[in-house]
Design an enzyme around this catalytic site. Structure first.
Site, PDB file in Angstrom:
ATOM      1  N   THR A  15       0.828  -1.213   0.000  1.00 38.37           N
ATOM      2  CA  THR A  15       0.000   0.000   0.000  1.00 38.37           C
ATOM      3  C   THR A  15       0.862   1.263   0.000  1.00 38.37           C
ATOM      4  O   THR A  15       0.527   2.246  -0.659  1.00 38.37           O
ATOM      5  CB  THR A  15      -0.963   0.011   1.198  1.00 38.37           C
ATOM      6  OG1 THR A  15      -0.220  -0.189   2.407  1.00 38.37           O
ATOM      7  CG2 THR A  15      -2.000  -1.104   1.067  1.00 38.37           C
ATOM      8  N   ASN A  16       1.969   1.251   0.737  1.00 44.46           N
ATOM      9  CA  ASN A  16       2.854   2.420   0.703  1.00 44.46           C
ATOM     10  C   ASN A  16       3.582   2.513  -0.635  1.00 44.46           C
ATOM     11  O   ASN A  16       3.831   3.618  -1.133  1.00 44.46           O
ATOM     12  CB  ASN A  16       3.855   2.371   1.863  1.00 44.46           C
ATOM     13  CG  ASN A  16       3.263   2.919   3.147  1.00 44.46           C
ATOM     14  OD1 ASN A  16       2.552   3.914   3.140  1.00 44.46           O
ATOM     15  ND2 ASN A  16       3.534   2.254   4.260  1.00 44.46           N
ATOM     16  N   ARG A  68      21.901 -14.113   4.460  1.00 46.74           N
ATOM     17  CA  ARG A  68      21.333 -12.811   4.095  1.00 46.74           C
ATOM     18  C   ARG A  68      22.338 -12.000   3.287  1.00 46.74           C
ATOM     19  O   ARG A  68      21.982 -11.311   2.330  1.00 46.74           O
ATOM     20  CB  ARG A  68      20.940 -12.068   5.373  1.00 46.74           C
ATOM     21  CG  ARG A  68      20.361 -10.691   5.158  1.00 46.74           C
ATOM     22  CD  ARG A  68      19.840 -10.093   6.452  1.00 46.74           C
ATOM     23  NE  ARG A  68      20.818 -10.134   7.524  1.00 46.74           N
ATOM     24  CZ  ARG A  68      20.625  -9.620   8.734  1.00 46.74           C
ATOM     25  NH1 ARG A  68      19.473  -9.044   9.023  1.00 46.74           N
ATOM     26  NH2 ARG A  68      21.547  -9.678   9.653  1.00 46.74           N
ATOM     27  N   MET A  93       9.982  -6.807   5.366  1.00 41.11           N
ATOM     28  CA  MET A  93       9.988  -7.411   6.694  1.00 41.11           C
ATOM     29  C   MET A  93      11.307  -8.104   7.051  1.00 41.11           C
ATOM     30  O   MET A  93      11.314  -9.068   7.824  1.00 41.11           O
ATOM     31  CB  MET A  93       8.826  -8.399   6.810  1.00 41.11           C
ATOM     32  CG  MET A  93       7.464  -7.788   6.522  1.00 41.11           C
ATOM     33  SD  MET A  93       7.121  -6.296   7.506  1.00 41.11           S
ATOM     34  CE  MET A  93       6.972  -7.009   9.135  1.00 41.11           C
ATOM     35  N   ARG A  94      12.400  -7.601   6.520  1.00 40.62           N
ATOM     36  CA  ARG A  94      13.704  -8.188   6.820  1.00 40.62           C
ATOM     37  C   ARG A  94      14.682  -7.096   7.238  1.00 40.62           C
ATOM     38  O   ARG A  94      14.746  -6.061   6.613  1.00 40.62           O
ATOM     39  CB  ARG A  94      14.250  -8.953   5.608  1.00 40.62           C
ATOM     40  CG  ARG A  94      13.392 -10.137   5.245  1.00 40.62           C
ATOM     41  CD  ARG A  94      13.973 -10.970   4.129  1.00 40.62           C
ATOM     42  NE  ARG A  94      13.116 -12.115   3.910  1.00 40.62           N
ATOM     43  CZ  ARG A  94      13.162 -13.247   4.603  1.00 40.62           C
ATOM     44  NH1 ARG A  94      14.085 -13.390   5.535  1.00 40.62           N
ATOM     45  NH2 ARG A  94      12.323 -14.226   4.355  1.00 40.62           N
ATOM     46  N   LEU A  95      15.434  -7.390   8.292  1.00 39.46           N
ATOM     47  CA  LEU A  95      16.507  -6.485   8.675  1.00 39.46           C
ATOM     48  C   LEU A  95      17.597  -6.529   7.611  1.00 39.46           C
ATOM     49  O   LEU A  95      17.909  -7.590   7.071  1.00 39.46           O
ATOM     50  CB  LEU A  95      17.105  -6.901  10.021  1.00 39.46           C
ATOM     51  CG  LEU A  95      16.441  -6.368  11.294  1.00 39.46           C
ATOM     52  CD1 LEU A  95      17.132  -6.961  12.509  1.00 39.46           C
ATOM     53  CD2 LEU A  95      16.513  -4.852  11.349  1.00 39.46           C
ATOM     54  N   ASN A 110      13.052   4.176   5.889  1.00 42.12           N
ATOM     55  CA  ASN A 110      11.994   3.255   6.304  1.00 42.12           C
ATOM     56  C   ASN A 110      10.880   4.059   6.966  1.00 42.12           C
ATOM     57  O   ASN A 110      11.096   5.172   7.442  1.00 42.12           O
ATOM     58  CB  ASN A 110      12.560   2.224   7.295  1.00 42.12           C
ATOM     59  CG  ASN A 110      11.532   1.174   7.700  1.00 42.12           C
ATOM     60  OD1 ASN A 110      10.819   0.649   6.851  1.00 42.12           O
ATOM     61  ND2 ASN A 110      11.440   0.874   8.983  1.00 42.12           N
ATOM     62  N   HIS A 112       7.777   3.676   9.923  1.00 45.74           N
ATOM     63  CA  HIS A 112       7.425   2.827  11.070  1.00 45.74           C
ATOM     64  C   HIS A 112       6.173   3.379  11.746  1.00 45.74           C
ATOM     65  O   HIS A 112       6.043   4.596  11.928  1.00 45.74           O
ATOM     66  CB  HIS A 112       8.582   2.800  12.068  1.00 45.74           C
ATOM     67  CG  HIS A 112       8.363   1.883  13.214  1.00 45.74           C
ATOM     68  ND1 HIS A 112       8.436   0.506  13.101  1.00 45.74           N
ATOM     69  CD2 HIS A 112       8.034   2.134  14.510  1.00 45.74           C
ATOM     70  CE1 HIS A 112       8.183  -0.042  14.283  1.00 45.74           C
ATOM     71  NE2 HIS A 112       7.929   0.921  15.148  1.00 45.74           N
TER      72      HIS A 112
END
Length: 204
Positions: A15-16, A68, A93-95, A110, A112
């Site tokens: 959505t963003n 990663r 959804m990942r660091l 980001n 939040h």
């Protein structure tokens, strides 16, 4: 390649991401162009949104890589190939590891759903409701490799009502996110936001 070029990272609904696409279509993204969507879930709705908008999409499955760092090295190479100026995390959804953060220091943002430094990490809305706060909100920040610890660019307050549930407060916060994120990206694209250590300088 000219202009200010953006890559959006998303994992879910997008959505963003869509709010950024719509802002760009209206000419409200400071002249920036969205060149790429990167998604760690090939079946995510964000991918369909990118395809509909005619935006290139790169999907991958993290489990297919040894670490990663391995898949991030591949992503950095792709971003460099496309001359990306800014990485916009939009429900990713990942660091990020130091591979990505070091390569794009000061060029990753980001969003939040809380007024950081309050309620970092997962389920920020649930944390806020459980704590009993009277206001929550939205924070856009630079990414520094920690859990929502980067320098704060912009914040907007969202009032918490006595009758709010996680769903209703999330909806109110998401409405603000969809307004604030394109505004911040536009200002970055116009060179109106600068990072000086932990201080973010915003020019008129």
């Amino acid at each position: 390649m000219s202009g200010y070029r953006i890559a959006v990272f998303a994992s879910g609904e997008g959505t963003n991401f869509q709010s950024l696409v719509d802002a760009a279509a209206r000419g409200e993204l400071g002249g920036a162009s969205i060149e790429l969507l990167i998604c760690d879930k090939p079946a995510a709705p964000a991918v369909a949104r990118a395809e509909k908008a005619g935006i290139a999409c790169h999907t991958f499955r993290p489990k297919e890589y040894a670490s990663r760092e391995d898949y991030e090295r591949e992503l950095v190479a792709l971003l460099e190939q496309k001359s990306i100026d800014l990485i916009v995390l939009a429900g990713y959804m990942r660091l990020l590891s130091s591979v990505m953060v070091d390569a794009y220091a000061g060029k990753i943002i980001n969003i939040h759903p809380s007024l950081l430094p309050a309620f970092p990490g997962k389920d920020a809305v649930g944390q806020a409701l459980a704590y009993g706060v009277k206001v929550s909100g939205v924070t856009v920040h630079f990414v520094d490799g920690g859990m929502d610890t980067g320098a704060i660019i912009a914040q907007r307050v969202v009032e918490v009502h006595d009758h709010d549930t996680a769903d209703s407060l999330s909806a109110a916060i998401q409405s603000v996110e969809r307004q604030l994120y394109p505004e911040v990206v536009s200002r970055l694209a116009q060179g109106k936001i600068h990072l000086d250590g932990r201080k973010v300088v915003s020019l008129l």
